[in-house]
Each structure stands twice: as structure tokens, then as C-alpha cells.
Design a protein around this motif. Structure first.
Motif, PDB file in Angstrom:
ATOM      1  N   GLN A 180       0.842  -1.189   0.000  1.00 25.93           N
ATOM      2  CA  GLN A 180       0.000   0.000   0.000  1.00 25.93           C
ATOM      3  C   GLN A 180       0.880   1.244   0.000  1.00 25.93           C
ATOM      4  OE1 GLN A 180      -3.723  -0.394   2.585  1.00 25.93           O
ATOM      5  NE2 GLN A 180      -2.395  -1.951   3.469  1.00 25.93           N
ATOM      6  N   VAL A 181       0.308   2.341  -0.476  1.00 26.79           N
ATOM      7  CA  VAL A 181       1.052   3.584  -0.549  1.00 26.79           C
ATOM      8  C   VAL A 181       0.217   4.713   0.032  1.00 26.79           C
ATOM      9  CG1 VAL A 181       0.204   4.059  -2.890  1.00 26.79           C
ATOM     10  CG2 VAL A 181       2.287   5.196  -2.085  1.00 26.79           C
ATOM     11  N   ALA A 182       0.865   5.628   0.719  1.00 30.41           N
ATOM     12  CA  ALA A 182       0.248   6.872   1.187  1.00 30.41           C
ATOM     13  C   ALA A 182       1.195   8.001   0.821  1.00 30.41           C
ATOM     14  CB  ALA A 182       0.011   6.837   2.690  1.00 30.41           C
ATOM     15  N   ILE A 183       0.644   9.098   0.323  1.00 33.24           N
ATOM     16  CA  ILE A 183       1.489  10.196  -0.113  1.00 33.24           C
ATOM     17  C   ILE A 183       0.759  11.517   0.048  1.00 33.24           C
ATOM     18  CG2 ILE A 183       0.729  10.055  -2.529  1.00 33.24           C
ATOM     19  CD1 ILE A 183       3.658  10.760  -3.294  1.00 33.24           C
ATOM     20  N   GLY A 184       1.504  12.581   0.243  1.00 35.70           N
ATOM     21  CA  GLY A 184       0.904  13.902   0.333  1.00 35.70           C
ATOM     22  C   GLY A 184       1.968  14.982   0.454  1.00 35.70           C
ATOM     23  N   THR A 185       1.544  16.225   0.288  1.00 39.00           N
ATOM     24  CA  THR A 185       2.431  17.377   0.422  1.00 39.00           C
ATOM     25  C   THR A 185       2.569  17.741   1.897  1.00 39.00           C
ATOM     26  OG1 THR A 185       1.767  18.203  -1.746  1.00 39.00           O
ATOM     27  CG2 THR A 185       2.767  19.787  -0.241  1.00 39.00           C
ATOM     28  N   VAL A 186       3.786  17.988   2.337  1.00 36.38           N
ATOM     29  CA  VAL A 186       4.055  18.295   3.746  1.00 36.38           C
ATOM     30  C   VAL A 186       4.999  19.490   3.837  1.00 36.38           C
ATOM     31  CG1 VAL A 186       3.725  15.896   4.491  1.00 36.38           C
ATOM     32  CG2 VAL A 186       6.022  16.694   3.840  1.00 36.38           C
ATOM     33  N   PRO A 240       6.887  10.034  12.924  1.00 36.84           N
ATOM     34  CA  PRO A 240       5.679  10.551  13.601  1.00 36.84           C
ATOM     35  C   PRO A 240       5.245  11.921  13.086  1.00 36.84           C
ATOM     36  CG  PRO A 240       7.144   9.545  15.194  1.00 36.84           C
ATOM     37  CD  PRO A 240       7.905   9.600  13.906  1.00 36.84           C
ATOM     38  N   ARG A 241       6.193  12.830  12.907  1.00 33.83           N
ATOM     39  CA  ARG A 241       5.820  14.166  12.412  1.00 33.83           C
ATOM     40  C   ARG A 241       5.347  14.101  10.959  1.00 33.83           C
ATOM     41  NH1 ARG A 241       8.978  20.008  12.772  1.00 33.83           N
ATOM     42  NH2 ARG A 241       7.515  21.106  11.397  1.00 33.83           N
ATOM     43  N   LEU A 242       6.026  13.325  10.136  1.00 35.90           N
ATOM     44  CA  LEU A 242       5.624  13.206   8.734  1.00 35.90           C
ATOM     45  C   LEU A 242       4.232  12.598   8.605  1.00 35.90           C
ATOM     46  CD1 LEU A 242       8.985  12.021   7.125  1.00 35.90           C
ATOM     47  CD2 LEU A 242       7.869  14.242   6.816  1.00 35.90           C
ATOM     48  N   LEU A 243       3.938  11.608   9.437  1.00 34.87           N
ATOM     49  CA  LEU A 243       2.598  11.017   9.416  1.00 34.87           C
ATOM     50  C   LEU A 243       1.535  12.038   9.791  1.00 34.87           C
ATOM     51  CD1 LEU A 243       3.125   7.497  11.039  1.00 34.87           C
ATOM     52  CD2 LEU A 243       2.413   7.968   8.692  1.00 34.87           C
ATOM     53  N   ASP A 244       1.832  12.822  10.815  1.00 37.03           N
ATOM     54  CA  ASP A 244       0.885  13.844  11.239  1.00 37.03           C
ATOM     55  C   ASP A 244       0.676  14.884  10.137  1.00 37.03           C
ATOM     56  OD1 ASP A 244      -0.757  15.107  13.323  1.00 37.03           O
ATOM     57  OD2 ASP A 244       0.764  16.671  13.292  1.00 37.03           O
ATOM     58  N   ASP A 245       1.761  15.297   9.501  1.00 40.49           N
ATOM     59  CA  ASP A 245       1.673  16.301   8.440  1.00 40.49           C
ATOM     60  C   ASP A 245       0.962  15.772   7.207  1.00 40.49           C
ATOM     61  OD1 ASP A 245       2.948  18.231   9.945  1.00 40.49           O
ATOM     62  OD2 ASP A 245       4.930  17.880   9.076  1.00 40.49           O
ATOM     63  N   VAL A 246       1.241  14.530   6.853  1.00 40.31           N
ATOM     64  CA  VAL A 246       0.672  14.010   5.614  1.00 40.31           C
ATOM     65  C   VAL A 246      -0.833  13.816   5.721  1.00 40.31           C
ATOM     66  CG1 VAL A 246       0.818  11.487   5.921  1.00 40.31           C
ATOM     67  CG2 VAL A 246       1.267  12.485   3.676  1.00 40.31           C
ATOM     68  N   ARG A 247      -1.302  13.506   6.917  1.00 37.48           N
ATOM     69  CA  ARG A 247      -2.760  13.358   7.105  1.00 37.48           C
ATOM     70  C   ARG A 247      -3.477  14.694   6.926  1.00 37.48           C
ATOM     71  NH1 ARG A 247      -1.056  10.592  11.644  1.00 37.48           N
ATOM     72  NH2 ARG A 247      -1.083   8.314  11.470  1.00 37.48           N
ATOM     73  N   TYR A 253      -3.301  10.988  -0.200  1.00 38.89           N
ATOM     74  CA  TYR A 253      -3.743   9.903  -1.078  1.00 38.89           C
ATOM     75  C   TYR A 253      -3.286   8.575  -0.489  1.00 38.89           C
ATOM     76  CZ  TYR A 253      -3.622   6.929  -5.300  1.00 38.89           C
ATOM     77  OH  TYR A 253      -3.777   5.906  -6.202  1.00 38.89           O
ATOM     78  N   VAL A 254      -4.205   7.626  -0.372  1.00 41.53           N
ATOM     79  CA  VAL A 254      -3.886   6.279   0.116  1.00 41.53           C
ATOM     80  C   VAL A 254      -4.507   5.276  -0.842  1.00 41.53           C
ATOM     81  CG1 VAL A 254      -4.083   4.623   2.004  1.00 41.53           C
ATOM     82  CG2 VAL A 254      -3.871   7.047   2.511  1.00 41.53           C
ATOM     83  N   ASP A 255      -3.736   4.247  -1.212  1.00 42.83           N
ATOM     84  CA  ASP A 255      -4.273   3.258  -2.139  1.00 42.83           C
ATOM     85  C   ASP A 255      -3.409   2.000  -2.088  1.00 42.83           C
ATOM     86  OD1 ASP A 255      -5.914   2.115  -4.028  1.00 42.83           O
ATOM     87  OD2 ASP A 255      -5.651   3.693  -5.521  1.00 42.83           O
TER      88      ASP A 255
END
Length: 383
Positions: A180-186, A240-247, A253-255
């Protein structure tokens, strides 16, 4: 003239690229996009081999190169953020020669700007129903009034609505690759300057990078099991910080990392293009190249012969090219994520030793050969 009005569903890469070529050949084209405006998010993508030739024939290659990510390098870090290995961005991305890396949003914007004055774009709408007869396709939209087209093209991605309406449920065609992949602007809190940081762990990896054209960074997480939170629970480094920011990201995007395998890409007057027909998955690094080449071939064949023959010729020309590029994904994914600690240790040690190994250029050439062969695995006709 027969079969000259075409509806394309999807304004990503494949749809506008096809719109360009169809307009070039004298078709009347409408591009439909369910998003309210052009999607400018996404991760970095590669253009290689035959796709570079297509971009050159479109007259966009110079502009694509001007928008290249210009990443200078990539560093692998451990849980404390200490450097494990550093390499060039091209080696890490398995690029060579004329290959170009560009942000997906930059490429879609280039294609849109090249076509917007000659092609009708309908944003914030989608196809609700398709009804075919011998003379055309009646299209019912979610918002707009029904319209009739000679042909309909599904260029609407992995989860294609056109494919579902005209070919059947997605489950029949999707093959998940176990990831699975999750991605976003942070926010770029690590102050990266055209650099990429990778934190590999057993069964997962966290990546963050910033290219030259954006102030913010992109964070990407690949993981083999569980939810995003479960997979990265207790992870070190900046996770932890990247996860918080990406959400919180506007383009989160998660897929699943998946491929699409369709025996036939056409059904009557409806045809599939790009990821909707033959998604190779992000693990292959070849989805964009397949989309650009497929658009060129499909438009060229439609201009030359009857749509039934054109669809068959398009599939005949593209089938082996698609197969070669889809075959890249499983082996590429194994290199991206190590399932166990022993495998991870071995991979990191090899990467650390690579610059000192005798014959390293030959080793790199062997690694790149399957990608080179797949990227050039089609002889393009001159339409």
C-alpha cells in the motif's frame, strides 16, 4: 467524417495526451474530469525510452526538461537520522541518459496548457451511464445534460468508472501487489534542497523529498500490511511528524499498489487507455510512459482506419510493450521494501559498499537493463 467526436474521461496524463493527438488529427474532443479543477498533486514520475520520442513529437520535451525535478541526490538514514548511504538521484531512481523525472502535477499542467484552447474541458463532472448503439454512445453525466459521442475513451485511472460501466467490476481486472502507498504534500521542515531522504524498515519505508520547483516537500509511505497507523506505529526518525503532516495534506492519497490486466481494451465504441487499461503500478516507474505512448498509438490508428480496426491495431501494437513494463513491478517492489531484517541489513550493506566495488558500472548496467529494454520495447510508427 465518421467517428470524429470523442469523449475522454480523465484529465491526468493519458487523457490530455490523447486529446492532443486526436485534435492534431482533426477530431473534435471533449475531456471530462471529475475533480473541480486540474489535479496538480502526486509524486515524481519518470519519462523514458519511447515516451521521450512521443514527448518530442508533441513538442513538449524541452518544456518537460525545464520542469525536471533536478534532484541532486538521495540519502538513506537510520532510526536516529544518521546517514547510512548516499547516492545520486538518477541511480536511486534507476534513470540513465535522456530519462527525465518530473512531478506529475507539472506534466499534467503542461499537457493541459498545450490542449486547452483546442479541446473542450468539462470539470467537476463524471459519467453516470453509457448506452451504445451502432452509430454512437449516449452518455449520461452526473451534472451536465446527456450528450452523444462517436467514441468514448476511459483514461480515468486505476479505479476507472468507464471500465466499470463498459467492462465490469474492478475486481475482475485489478491485481494487488501486496503493498500500500500513502502520499501527500508536507512542510519542508527538514530544509531539503532538491534532495531525498529514505528511512527503510522491515516491511515498510518512509520517504520525503523536495524538488527545485516547489517550496513544500512530498512524503511517501510504502508498507506491506496493516493500516498506515498500524504499519508505522513506533517507527523512529521523523516518521511521527511526517505522518501527522501528511494526514493534514490537501492532496493526501492512500491506495493499494496494483496493476490492471484486461484481456481486451475495447468494447464496442468504448476503449481504455493508460492505467484504466494496463496500469503497471508505481513500482514499475512506467505508468506515465505507457500513458504517453498509448495515447500516441491510439490516436494514430483512429485517424488511419475504422474504429474497430483501430482498437485492434492499438492493442496489438501495445500488448507486448505493456507486458514488458508490467513485469518490472514485482522485482522493483522487492528492491523498494525488504520484508525481513536480514534482507534489509544486506541491502543497506550493499548500497554502502557500492561506490567501492570493482566493476560497479557493470553491476549498475545489469540492474538498469530490464528497465531500458522495457522502456524501448515498442517500435513507434510515424503517423
Amino acid at each position: 467524417m465518421e467517428n470524429r467526436t470523442v469523449l475522454i474521461s480523465g484529465a491526468g496524463v493519458a487523457g490530455p495526451a490523447l486529446a492532443y493527438w486526436l485534435n492534431h488529427h482533426g477530431f473534435r474532443v471533449t475531456v471530462l474530469e471529475r475533480a473541480p479543477q486540474l489535479r496538480e498533486g502526486g509524486y515524481k514520475i519518470d519519462i523514458r525510452g519511447a515516451a521521450l520520442t512521443v514527448a518530442e513529437r508533441m513538442g513538449i520535451l524541452d518544456e518537460v526538461r525545464r520542469h525536471a525535478t533536478d534532484l541532486r541526490g538521495s540519502t538513506i538514514v537510520d532510526a536516529e537520522g544518521k546517514e547510512v548511504a548516499t547516492m545520486s538521484a538518477d541511480f536511486f531512481g534507476m534513470r540513465e541518459g535522456e530519462d527525465v523525472e518530473i512531478m506529475r502535477g507539472d506534466l499534467t499542467r503542461i499537457l493541459y496548457e498545450r490542449t486547452r484552447n483546442d479541446v473542450e474541458y468539462l470539470f467537476d463532472d463524471s459519467i453516470k451511464d453509457l448506452r451504445q448503439d451502432e452509430g454512437g454512445v449516449e452518455v449520461a453525466f452526473e451534472r451536465a445534460a446527456p450528450r452523444r459521442f462517436d467514441l468514448v475513451v476511459g483514461a480515468d485511472g486505476l479505479h476507472s468508472a468507464v471500465r466499470a460501466l463498459a467492462f465490469g467490476p474492478e475486481a475482475r481486472f485489478r491485481r494487488d501487489l501486496g503493498c500500500q502507498v500513502a502520499i501527500g504534500t508536507v512542510p519542508n521542515h527538514l530544509n531539503l534542497d532538491r534532495w531525498e531522504l529514505t528511512y527503510p524498515m522491515a516491511g515498510k519505508v518512509a520517504i520525503v523529498y523536495r524538488t527545485r520547483r516547489i517550496a513544500e516537500a512530498r512524503a511517501m509511505f510504502l508498507y506491506l500490511s496493516g493500516t498506515l497507523d498500524e504499519a508505522f506505529a513506533g517507527a523512529g526518525w521523523e516518521v511521527p511528524r511526517l505522518l501527522d503532516d501528511v494526514r493534514k495534506s490537501r492532496d493526501f492519497y492512500v491506495d493499494t499498489v496494483s496493476q490492471i490486466h484486461c484481456e481486451n481494451w475495447a468494447n464496442g465504441r468504448v476503449v481504455l487507455l493508460g492505467d484504466a487499461a494496463y496500469a503497471p503500478s508505481l513500482a514499475s516507474g512506467q505508468g506515465t510512459s505507457l500513458a504517453l505512448v498509448g495515447a500516441y498509438v491510439l490516436a494514430g490508428e483512429l485517424n488511419a482506419i475504422d474504429h474497430r480496426q483501430a482498437f485492434a491495431a492499438y492493442q496489438a501494437q501495445m500488448r507486448e510493450f505493456v507486458a514488458l513494463n508490467q513485469k518490472l513491478a514485482p522485482s522493483q517492489l522487492k528492491g523498494m521494501i525488504q520484508r525481513g531484517r536480514a534482507q534489509l541489513w544486506f541491502q543497506l550493506r550493499m548500497l554502502r559498499l557500492m561506490p567501492k566495488l570493482p566493476g560497479k558500472d557493470k553491476i549498475v548496467a545489469r540492474v538498469l537493463e530490464p528497465i531500458r529494454r522495457a522502456a524501448n520495447g515498442i517500435a513507434l510508427k510515424d503517423y
